[in-house]
Design a protein around this motif. Structure first.
Motif, mmCIF file in Angstrom:
data_model
loop_
_atom_site.group_PDB
_atom_site.id
_atom_site.type_symbol
_atom_site.label_atom_id
_atom_site.label_comp_id
_atom_site.label_asym_id
_atom_site.label_seq_id
_atom_site.Cartn_x
_atom_site.Cartn_y
_atom_site.Cartn_z
ATOM 1 N N ALA A 113 0.835 -1.197 0.000
ATOM 2 C CA ALA A 113 0.000 0.000 0.000
ATOM 3 C C ALA A 113 0.872 1.249 0.000
ATOM 4 O O ALA A 113 2.029 1.228 0.399
ATOM 5 C CB ALA A 113 -0.904 -0.008 1.230
ATOM 6 N N GLN A 114 0.307 2.333 -0.435
ATOM 7 C CA GLN A 114 1.023 3.599 -0.467
ATOM 8 C C GLN A 114 1.015 4.244 0.915
ATOM 9 O O GLN A 114 0.005 4.230 1.611
ATOM 10 C CB GLN A 114 0.373 4.541 -1.478
ATOM 11 N N VAL A 115 2.167 4.794 1.311
ATOM 12 C CA VAL A 115 2.259 5.597 2.530
ATOM 13 C C VAL A 115 2.986 6.889 2.175
ATOM 14 O O VAL A 115 3.764 6.937 1.221
ATOM 15 C CB VAL A 115 3.007 4.859 3.664
ATOM 16 N N GLN A 116 2.719 7.927 2.954
ATOM 17 C CA GLN A 116 3.322 9.229 2.692
ATOM 18 C C GLN A 116 3.912 9.778 3.988
ATOM 19 O O GLN A 116 3.241 9.794 5.022
ATOM 20 C CB GLN A 116 2.276 10.204 2.142
ATOM 21 N N TYR A 117 5.175 10.212 3.918
ATOM 22 C CA TYR A 117 5.860 10.777 5.077
ATOM 23 C C TYR A 117 5.740 12.300 5.015
ATOM 24 O O TYR A 117 6.711 13.014 4.781
ATOM 25 C CB TYR A 117 7.320 10.335 5.083
ATOM 26 N N ARG A 118 4.536 12.783 5.245
ATOM 27 C CA ARG A 118 4.286 14.205 5.083
ATOM 28 C C ARG A 118 4.200 14.909 6.433
ATOM 29 O O ARG A 118 3.947 14.291 7.470
ATOM 30 C CB ARG A 118 3.003 14.434 4.284
ATOM 31 N N GLN A 119 4.397 16.206 6.408
ATOM 32 C CA GLN A 119 4.397 17.027 7.614
ATOM 33 C C GLN A 119 3.102 16.840 8.405
ATOM 34 O O GLN A 119 2.011 16.835 7.850
ATOM 35 C CB GLN A 119 4.567 18.496 7.243
ATOM 36 N N GLY A 120 3.252 16.664 9.731
ATOM 37 C CA GLY A 120 2.108 16.524 10.616
ATOM 38 C C GLY A 120 1.683 15.095 10.882
ATOM 39 O O GLY A 120 0.895 14.849 11.805
ATOM 40 N N ALA A 130 12.228 8.022 -0.482
ATOM 41 C CA ALA A 130 10.844 7.805 -0.062
ATOM 42 C C ALA A 130 9.907 8.340 -1.131
ATOM 43 O O ALA A 130 10.226 9.301 -1.831
ATOM 44 C CB ALA A 130 10.565 8.491 1.275
ATOM 45 N N GLY A 131 8.756 7.713 -1.238
ATOM 46 C CA GLY A 131 7.760 8.163 -2.203
ATOM 47 C C GLY A 131 6.548 7.268 -2.155
ATOM 48 O O GLY A 131 6.628 6.097 -1.763
ATOM 49 N N SER A 132 5.408 7.801 -2.547
ATOM 50 C CA SER A 132 4.158 7.055 -2.460
ATOM 51 C C SER A 132 4.130 5.854 -3.397
ATOM 52 O O SER A 132 3.336 4.932 -3.201
ATOM 53 C CB SER A 132 2.975 7.980 -2.766
ATOM 54 N N GLU A 133 4.993 5.835 -4.415
ATOM 55 C CA GLU A 133 5.003 4.729 -5.369
ATOM 56 C C GLU A 133 6.080 3.698 -5.060
ATOM 57 O O GLU A 133 6.206 2.704 -5.767
ATOM 58 C CB GLU A 133 5.219 5.275 -6.793
ATOM 59 N N ARG A 134 6.872 3.922 -4.009
ATOM 60 C CA ARG A 134 7.982 3.023 -3.708
ATOM 61 C C ARG A 134 7.510 1.825 -2.883
ATOM 62 O O ARG A 134 6.611 1.938 -2.053
ATOM 63 C CB ARG A 134 9.084 3.756 -2.941
#
Length: 385
Positions: A19-26, A116-120
């Motif tokens: 699944a896609q995960v995102q390491y975004r602020q917050g 890192a990236g949502s497609e990795r």
């Protein structure tokens, strides 16, 4: 043990959708092995041991969030490794004393995701930590540091499997190299709970899987080495709709070797060894199987063994401890997302424990009663059928 680990690895590889995960602020990052435990343990002393013996009780509150942090910026995680324990006791059968204690440890860290990236299918990070606040340190604070590198593999929405290698430099004691594999959570990305029954063919597991460490210190011509490893997989399977059978098989091994001379302040050589085995089989039934709040009842049987060898010259001490236990529990699985549940359970446990020494002496079996309230995370996957 090897079979269980291979089975769990095969299940994850066949069921995981990356699944896609995102390491975004917050975003909040939480250790999947986090737990909170409140327990009351009582030694059930035989009636004929003393004429009117007091029976000691021990109470404990344990909070182990492990690692927790928040992304201050995209890819930059600011957090800490932390745990806290508080215990209080009374009516001790030796002297009737009462008392309490508390312990804590906090290690702050910074982690940056280099790739890192949502497609990795995997995300590479580096980590740096500095400083330790601990109740076990004489000053309360030391200038310890650690550096690490690791990989997050997205498993399900908001869930990553993390493998990490660290070097830990301590101002007091040995320096350690550690390795661990576990599951972690990115809150806010866990997806939506699908309204499906907990059907036959679905699986369950828990976070902490593998940990290993080796520590080394050299003073003059003397070497001091401490190493250990542990495997503790938990795997569950729904044999019919609503009925989960799960097994725990935990093996730990540690050894402490040093060449310190008898003329040193430590007084003697040492070669300590400790081996432990914990097994448990649990049957859990969910009378309702749709929705986010799912109550259950559970029964479990377990067996544990411990072996300790002191390795002291001329005074070698070996003892073996074994115990059997049964547990009855009622709990609630609250699904935070499609694959993750926060579980709360109240349990009653009885344990019979026996110790054998190498001089042929066998202690009388001791019986203990434990009442506990526990919380932690569990992962559910598979489509069922």
């Amino acid at each position: 043990m090897r079979t269980l680990i291979c089975l769990l690895g095969f299940l994850l590889l066949t069921e995981v959708c990356f699944a896609q995960v995102q390491y975004r602020q917050g975003t909040v990052y939480v250790d999947g092995a986090s737990s909170l435990t409140l327990s009351n343990n009582k030694y059930l002393q035989p009636e004929n041991t003393w004429s009117d013996p007091p029976r000691p009780e021990f109470n404990r509150l344990g909070i182990a969030p492990g690692q927790v942090g928040v992304f201050a910026f995209d890819r930059l995680l600011v957090g800490a490794y932390a745990n806290y324990g508080y215990g209080w006791y009374g009516d001790h059968f030796f002297d009737g004393s009462r008392g309490d204690y508390h312990s804590y440890r906090v290690n702050p860290f910074l982690r940056y995701y280099i790739l890192a990236g949502s497609e990795r299918n995997w995300n590479l990070f580096a980590e740096l930590g500095f400083g330790t606040w601990s109740s076990n340190l004489s000053s309360g604070f030391e200038t310890d540091f650690h550096v690490g590198v690791g990989v997050d593999v997205p498993l399900w929405p908001g869930v990553v499997g993390t493998a990490k290698l660290d070097y830990n430099a301590y101002a007091e004691g040995l320096n350690y190299t550690t390795f661990g594999i576990r599951g972690n959570l990115l809150l806010g990305q866990l997806g939506t709970r699908m309204q499906q029954p907990m059907a036959k063919g679905s699986w369950m597991t828990k976070s902490d899987l593998v940990s290993a460490s080796i520590g080394h210190m050299r003073r003059g011509d003397n070497d001091w080495v401490n190493y250990g490893y542990s495997f503790h997989p938990t795997v569950g399977y729904f044999v019919v709709d609503g009925l989960l059978l799960s097994g725990l098989a935990s093996v730990s091994y540690s050894r402490n070797q040093n060449d310190i001379q008898p003329t040193s302040i430590f007084g003697t050589n040492a070669n300590l060894r400790h081996v432990s085995l914990d097994t448990e089989l649990e049957a859990r039934y969910y009378p309702w199987r749709n929705g986010k709040f799912l109550p259950y009842a559970a029964l479990a049987l377990g067996y544990s063994s411990r072996e300790f060898e002191s390795g002291q010259p001329d005074t070698d001490v070996i003892n073996d401890e074994s115990s059997t236990q049964w547990r009855a529990a009622a709990g609630l699985s609250y699904f935070l997302g499609q694959n993750v549940a926060l579980e709360v359970s109240a349990a009653y446990q009885r344990q019979a424990r026996k110790v054998d020494f190498n001089d042929g002496f066998t202690g009388s079996p001791n019986e203990y009663r434990d009442i506990s309230l526990q919380t932690g995370f569990a992962f559910y996957f598979g489509e069922g059928r």
